[in-house]
Write an enzyme that holds these catalytic residues in place. Structure first.
Site, PDB file in Angstrom:
ATOM      1  CG  LEU A 208      -1.910  -1.156   1.341  1.00  0.00           C
ATOM      2  CD1 LEU A 208      -2.645  -1.099   2.667  1.00  0.00           C
ATOM      3  CD2 LEU A 208      -2.903  -1.129   0.184  1.00  0.00           C
ATOM      4  N   GLY A 209       2.036   1.195   0.562  1.00  0.00           N
ATOM      5  CA  GLY A 209       2.912   2.367   0.631  1.00  0.00           C
ATOM      6  C   GLY A 209       4.277   1.952   1.125  1.00  0.00           C
ATOM      7  CE  LYS A 210      10.622   0.117  -0.596  1.00  0.00           C
ATOM      8  NZ  LYS A 210      11.221  -0.472  -1.819  1.00  0.00           N
TER       9      LYS A 210
ATOM     10  CD  GLU B 181      14.455   7.841   6.860  1.00  0.00           C
ATOM     11  OE1 GLU B 181      15.626   7.923   7.259  1.00  0.00           O
ATOM     12  OE2 GLU B 181      13.574   8.711   7.062  1.00  0.00           O
TER      13      GLU B 181
ATOM     14  N   GLY C 228      10.373   1.251   6.201  1.00  0.00           N
ATOM     15  CA  GLY C 228       9.713   0.005   5.845  1.00  0.00           C
ATOM     16  C   GLY C 228       8.559   0.254   4.904  1.00  0.00           C
ATOM     17  CB  SER C 229       6.698  -1.559   2.775  1.00  0.00           C
ATOM     18  OG  SER C 229       6.824  -2.899   3.233  1.00  0.00           O
ATOM     19  CB  VAL C 230       1.885   0.267   4.891  1.00  0.00           C
ATOM     20  CG1 VAL C 230       0.499  -0.153   5.381  1.00  0.00           C
ATOM     21  CG2 VAL C 230       2.568   1.139   5.916  1.00  0.00           C
TER      22      VAL C 230
ATOM     23  CE  LYS D 208       4.936   2.325  10.518  1.00  0.00           C
ATOM     24  NZ  LYS D 208       4.626   3.360  11.535  1.00  0.00           N
TER      25      LYS D 208
ATOM     26  CG  ASP E 214       6.377  13.328  10.183  1.00  0.00           C
ATOM     27  OD1 ASP E 214       6.367  14.411   9.563  1.00  0.00           O
ATOM     28  OD2 ASP E 214       6.600  12.245   9.622  1.00  0.00           O
TER      29      ASP E 214
END
Length: 641
Positions: free
Chosen positions: A497-499, A501, A503-505, A523, A628
């Site tokens: 689904l996303g990446k 710094e 790791g990735s989801v 995650k 953030d």
């Protein structure tokens, strides 16, 4: 036709300064010679246009200045100025103004701005790297106005000769140590001094630094940072490699062209201890070697099968023995020996043993069974040994063709006996459980039992379930996450689904107790993170999320551990609720720039703002600072919350 006539009239009148349709320049810029630092002002006037678009040109380029002024001199009569408050050498050049009318451009006469001042250096001397007492040249060039310009050299604080015309080249016979130099450019307006350069003497480079090894699967890459180059470009680096076992074996050194400063190491043995160090070479010679870096290569499946498989058969038990593998054959840490056997042409449940021997109770049932053995590491199992057929010692199996009939008769006899024995003992033995004793015959008859581990797949090793104890994290964190640990086998990972710094989801499905599946987001920490500290930091975030209970803050579902075949530590996976609409940033972009844009009402946008505020307020009450907050970190569920 009228347009053509108009153009011809313009060409006929241009020598009188009159443009077509009565457009004419009534004032042109004039030449100016100024001292550096003074103000300059150029003027230009045009008549015959209601609102002319007048712009200034310098050396063929349009000037974009906020200082340009327009003054009305009369009806259809305009004047403009271009001003420079403090002229410098870069302001010198040719200037004129232009006006556009009916797609044609008309130009005024051209004028020059000449800047007088101290010399302008157009070429300054650069640093030099050389060997001791080797001649070299230094160059310095400067221009006026006013001219002429003379150049004077200074080397090591001492004047070199008399002033000479610019440009000037200083020939130096050579030096034997580092020395500073510069040049002075002089005209009637003053003196300009160049940058101070340095003559460097080339020396041996320093040893490389930050030597490190990176292992991905079976690829081992050595990388380093070059040290001080010795004022000479590095050409090659020398890699020395040794293998450490009982003795130290020095392997042939490798010469590497640089950059890049790395080398892929090939031909290394699996699960072996190595040491590496690097030296780099410039024109002078080789640097000292950096300190040895010690590392161990990843495990692999064994390269050979266990040898000398033998058996000893009695009525009570079958004893199997085989030779253990050598270290270079094992290629890893031995987990178990896997024994595979067939009976009546059917493959039976494989057995695992820690030692290179096995005792199986109820020897009679193994008549005419075929056994093979393989060694297994954490990566997988190696090749099988040749099959060995279990027969009573009195039975001989001739191999000559002329006596084949004897073997056939004996085989039939043995098969009959085995069938009777199996029928007699079948009701007395219990089926082996997955982790229990193999056989438990009743009565006082002695038997040898063992505990079977999980079976191995030869092509793809089945890994044991990871626990929090294997991560090396502190006890408080481990206790906090223990009740939300999800076995990896319950998760089925889907597409990414996303990446980011760290790791990735990924989309995933979680199998629940009622065997139904829940769509979740997982995650996953980067696979190249190998330190307990990084893993602990990731799990601390999950531990915080475990205690969140608020509509606008994502709550933790659980934590799972993905076991990696060749790595000591598993990869943490944080299981979170699946957000149907993804992150807010992408959602807002798609609403405006996607293939199918859609309108978001002001009420919806205000709702997003309120949801974010409520979530941040909740975190604040728990003494947590987000640090953030951005649209990319805000997620939208199916209810647009």
């Amino acid at each position: 036709m009228k347009r053509l006539v108009w153009i011809l009239l313009f060409l006929l009148r241009s020598h009188e300064g009159i443009c077509g349709n009565g457009v004419s320049f009534t004032k042109h810029p004039t030449n100016q010679t100024l001292s550096q630092g003074n103000a300059a002002r150029l003027g230009c006037a045009v008549q015959g246009l209601t609102e002319p678009d007048i712009f200034w040109m310098k050396d063929g380029e349009k000037l974009y200045s906020t200082d340009q002024m327009f003054i009305t001199l009369g009806e259809q009569h305009w004047e403009t100025f271009h001003s420079v408050k403090s002229v410098q050498q870069q302001d010198a050049g040719q200037y004129w103004c232009e006006v556009e009318f009916h797609d044609l451009t008309f130009s005024s006469e051209r004028a020059w701005i000449t800047v007088e001042g101290v010399p302008h250096l157009v070429q300054e001397p650069q640093d030099v790297s050389t060997f001791p007492n080797v001649p070299f040249n230094l160059t310095c060039a400067a221009v006026g106005p006013p001219e002429p310009v003379e150049v004077l050299w200074w080397l090591g604080g001492v004047q070199e000769g008399e002033p000479r015309p610019s440009p000037s080249v200083l020939h130096v016979q050579g030096v034997n140590s580092s020395v500073k130099f510069y040049c002075e450019a002089k005209n009637t307006r003053g003196i300009s001094v160049s940058r101070t350069g340095t003559v460097h003497i080339k020396v041996l480079p320093a040893a490389p630094v930050k030597l490190q090894v990176r292992m991905v699967d079976n690829n081992v890459t050595l990388s380093w940072k070059p040290g001080f180059s010795g004022y000479s470009e590095l050409s090659t680096c020398i890699v020395q490699l040794s293998r450490r076992s009982v003795w130290r074996w020095d392997l042939p050194q490798q010469e590497v062209q640089v950059p890049p400063h790395l080398q892929v190491l090939s031909g290394l043995r699996s699960h072996s201890n190595y040491s590496a160090r690097v030296s780099c070479v410039n024109e002078v010679g080789a640097s000292p070697f950096c300190p040895w870096l010690h590392f161990q290569t990843p495990e692999s499946v064994p390269s050979a099968a266990p040898k000398n498989l033998t058996f000893d058969l009695s009525e009570q038990q079958l004893a199997l023995n085989w030779a253990g593998l050598q270290e270079e054959e094992l290629q890893g840490r031995l987990l178990a020996y896997k024994v595979q056997w067939t009976l009546g042409g059917e493959l039976q449940e494989p057995l695992l043993f820690k030692e290179n021997s096995a005792q199986l109770s109820g020897g009679g049932r193994f008549f005419n069974a075929s056994f093979q053995v393989s060694a297994c590491t954490s990566v997988g199992c190696g090749p099988w040994s040749p099959p060995v057929l279990v027969l009573p010692a009195s039975v001989q199996v001739p191999v000559q063709r002329s006596h084949m009939w004897v073997g056939v008769l004996l085989g039939l006899l043995v098969a009959t006996v085995v069938g009777l024995l199996l029928t007699a003992v079948n009701h007395r033995r219990e089926k082996e459980t997955q982790f229990g004793p193999v056989f438990k015959p009743p009565g006082p008859e002695s038997s040898v039992s063992f505990t079977a581990a999980r079976s191995f797949n030869r092509n793809c090793a089945e890994l044991q379930e990871s626990t929090l104890d294997s991560l090396g994290i502190n006890e408080d964190l481990k206790n906090k996450l223990q009740d939300v640990l999800i076995p990896e086998r319950l998760l089925t990972l889907g597409h990414m689904l996303g990446k980011g710094e760290f790791g990735s989801v990924r989309e995933a499905f979680l199998k629940k107790e009622d065997s139904s599946f829940l769509k979740v987001a997982v995650k996953v920490l980067k696979s190249d993170i190998n330190s307990s500290g990084d893993i602990e930091q990731c799990l601390k975030e999950a531990a915080y999320m475990k205690d969140f209970h608020h509509l606008n803050v994502i709550q933790l579902i659980g934590v799972s551990l993905h076991r990696r075949p060749v790595q000591r530590l598993p990869i943490p996976m944080v299981v979170l609720p699946f957000m149907k609409h993804g992150d807010l940033h992408t959602f807002l972009l798609l609403s405006r720039l996607g293939e199918h844009p859609f309108d978001l009402s002001l009420q919806t946008l205000l709702g997003f703002m309120l949801d974010i505020s409520r979530g941040m307020e909740y975190l604040s009450t728990r003494s947590i600072i987000h640090r953030d907050l951005a649209a990319r970190n805000c997620m939208l569920n199916e209810n647009m919350t």
